[in-house]
Write an enzyme that holds these catalytic residues in place. Structure first.
Site, short mmCIF file in Angstrom:
data_model
loop_
_atom_site.label_atom_id
_atom_site.label_comp_id
_atom_site.label_asym_id
_atom_site.label_seq_id
_atom_site.Cartn_x
_atom_site.Cartn_y
_atom_site.Cartn_z
N ASP A 8 7.89 -1.59 -2.43
CA ASP A 8 7.35 -0.25 -2.65
C ASP A 8 8.21 0.62 -3.58
O ASP A 8 9.32 0.99 -3.21
CB ASP A 8 7.20 0.49 -1.32
CG ASP A 8 6.45 -0.30 -0.26
OD1 ASP A 8 6.62 -1.54 -0.19
OD2 ASP A 8 5.71 0.33 0.53
N GLU A 39 2.61 1.60 -4.09
CA GLU A 39 1.86 2.57 -3.27
C GLU A 39 2.53 3.93 -3.12
O GLU A 39 1.85 4.88 -2.73
CB GLU A 39 1.56 1.98 -1.88
CG GLU A 39 2.78 1.91 -0.98
CD GLU A 39 2.44 2.09 0.49
OE1 GLU A 39 1.26 2.19 0.85
OE2 GLU A 39 3.40 2.14 1.29
N ASN A 40 3.84 4.02 -3.39
CA ASN A 40 4.54 5.30 -3.24
C ASN A 40 5.12 5.81 -4.56
O ASN A 40 5.99 6.70 -4.56
CB ASN A 40 5.69 5.17 -2.23
CG ASN A 40 5.24 4.62 -0.90
OD1 ASN A 40 5.59 3.49 -0.54
ND2 ASN A 40 4.44 5.39 -0.17
N HIS A 68 -1.19 3.84 1.41
CA HIS A 68 -1.21 5.04 0.54
C HIS A 68 -2.11 4.86 -0.69
O HIS A 68 -2.06 5.69 -1.61
CB HIS A 68 0.22 5.38 0.08
CG HIS A 68 1.07 5.94 1.18
ND1 HIS A 68 0.97 7.24 1.62
CD2 HIS A 68 2.03 5.36 1.94
CE1 HIS A 68 1.85 7.44 2.59
NE2 HIS A 68 2.50 6.32 2.82
N HIS A 153 1.01 -5.94 3.77
CA HIS A 153 1.55 -4.59 3.91
C HIS A 153 1.38 -4.12 5.35
O HIS A 153 0.28 -3.78 5.78
CB HIS A 153 0.77 -3.68 2.94
CG HIS A 153 1.41 -2.35 2.75
ND1 HIS A 153 2.41 -2.13 1.84
CD2 HIS A 153 1.20 -1.16 3.35
CE1 HIS A 153 2.78 -0.87 1.88
NE2 HIS A 153 2.07 -0.26 2.80
N HIS A 178 5.94 -2.16 3.05
CA HIS A 178 5.59 -0.98 3.86
C HIS A 178 6.77 -0.38 4.61
O HIS A 178 6.86 0.84 4.68
CB HIS A 178 4.45 -1.25 4.85
CG HIS A 178 4.10 -0.07 5.71
ND1 HIS A 178 3.46 1.05 5.22
CD2 HIS A 178 4.32 0.19 7.03
CE1 HIS A 178 3.30 1.93 6.21
NE2 HIS A 178 3.82 1.44 7.30
N HIS A 180 9.90 -0.37 3.81
CA HIS A 180 10.88 0.07 2.81
C HIS A 180 12.28 -0.46 3.08
O HIS A 180 13.21 -0.12 2.34
CB HIS A 180 10.91 1.61 2.67
CG HIS A 180 9.65 2.19 2.11
ND1 HIS A 180 9.57 3.45 1.57
CD2 HIS A 180 8.39 1.67 2.00
CE1 HIS A 180 8.33 3.70 1.16
NE2 HIS A 180 7.60 2.62 1.42
FE LIG Z 1 5.45 2.23 1.21
FE LIG Z 2 2.74 1.66 3.32
#
Ligand SMILES: [Fe+2]
Ligand SMILES: [Fe+2]
Length: 271
Positions: A8, A39-40, A68, A153, A178, A180
């Protein structure tokens, strides 16, 4: 084939880290294909079209998403015209975009990339196991696909390990995203699938999973929100995993965790 997966991307720190370091990693290690979870990437929430373009320009052959996925509303539309941007395959059947695609890499290899979302400590989604099974059955490893990468994820490492055993011998790499936080369990399962329970993030680790620590700490201590989450903007560690596959079977021969730059201990591919 040499494949790199990066976890991510978190905010500006993660985007800058990818732009600064990924081209050199591709050059130094001869990666044939790169997948990044984005996604982030846009202030911690989703992925705008221009930030998606930045990840592609830095060297990502495919970009995956997660819970996200729709935080930036424009993703609902531009994902339809971007075959190399994937959202979880087991989202609601009416979701725009796609969750799997066979994508050609810079050296002509065809890589099936699948993005799925788990169900443990996550919002409800359809069964990820059956959804991934169907995608792989339609495009088997060593036949249509030279390699298969599954970005699973989810929050629970147990669910990702189960997906690894479910796909052992049928995918090149199963990797979690997910949380991190990179896990230390990278290995090759007995039938040749590489597995790592979480790739970790590309972001500033002087933080709580990429967010300035003050507000998460406040919420843990008081249970009361006192402001927004702010992405931490120090130097990123790029976290992920690199594998080398057997050209005949597409199964993994080597796996190495990757951690480059920033606050974490460093790790580079061993090939
Ligand atoms: Fe994430
Ligand atoms: Fe996530």
């Amino acid at each position: 084939m040499r494949l790199l997966f990066l976890g991510d991307v978190m905010g500006r720190s993660g985007r800058d880290g990818v732009s600064e370091r990924l081209p050199g990693l591709i050059r130094d290690y001869g990666f044939d294909f790169v997948v990044i979870n984005g996604e982030n990437a846009s202030h911690g929430r989703g992925l705008t079209e221009s930030h998606y373009a930045d990840l592609r320009a830095a060297g990502a052959d495919a970009v995956t998403l997660g819970d996200h996925a729709w935080d930036q509303r424009d993703t609902l539309t531009y994902i339809e015209r971007e075959p190399t941007l994937l959202r979880p395959i087991n989202f609601h059947p009416t979701a725009p975009g796609r969750g799997a695609n066979l994508i050609e890499g810079r050296n002509g290899h065809r890589v099936l990339v699948v993005n799925a979302q788990g169900r443990v400590f996550m919002d409800p989604v359809d069964d990820p196991f059956r959804a991934v099974e169907a995608a792989i059955a339609a495009c088997p490893l060593g036949e249509q696909a030279d390699a298969i990468i599954v970005d699973f994820h989810t929050e629970a490492t147990s669910e990702i390990q189960a997906m690894g055993f479910f796909l052992d011998g049928r995918a090149s790499l199963v990797v979690g995203t997910h949380t991190h936080i990179p896990t230390a369990d990278a290995r090759i399962l007995k039938s040749g699938t590489a597995l790592m329970a979480d790739a970790g993030m590309c972001g500033d680790f002087n933080s709580v999973i990429g967010v300035e620590a003050d507000e998460p700490l406040n919420r843990f201590l008081t249970g009361i929100a006192n402001g927004r989450f702010t992405p931490a903007e120090g130097e990123a560690t790029l976290c992920g995993v690199a594998i080398e596959t057997d050209p005949k079977t597409g199964l993994a021969m080597n796996i190495s965790p990757v951690r480059v730059g920033g606050a974490l201990s460093q790790a580079l591919p061993t090939f």
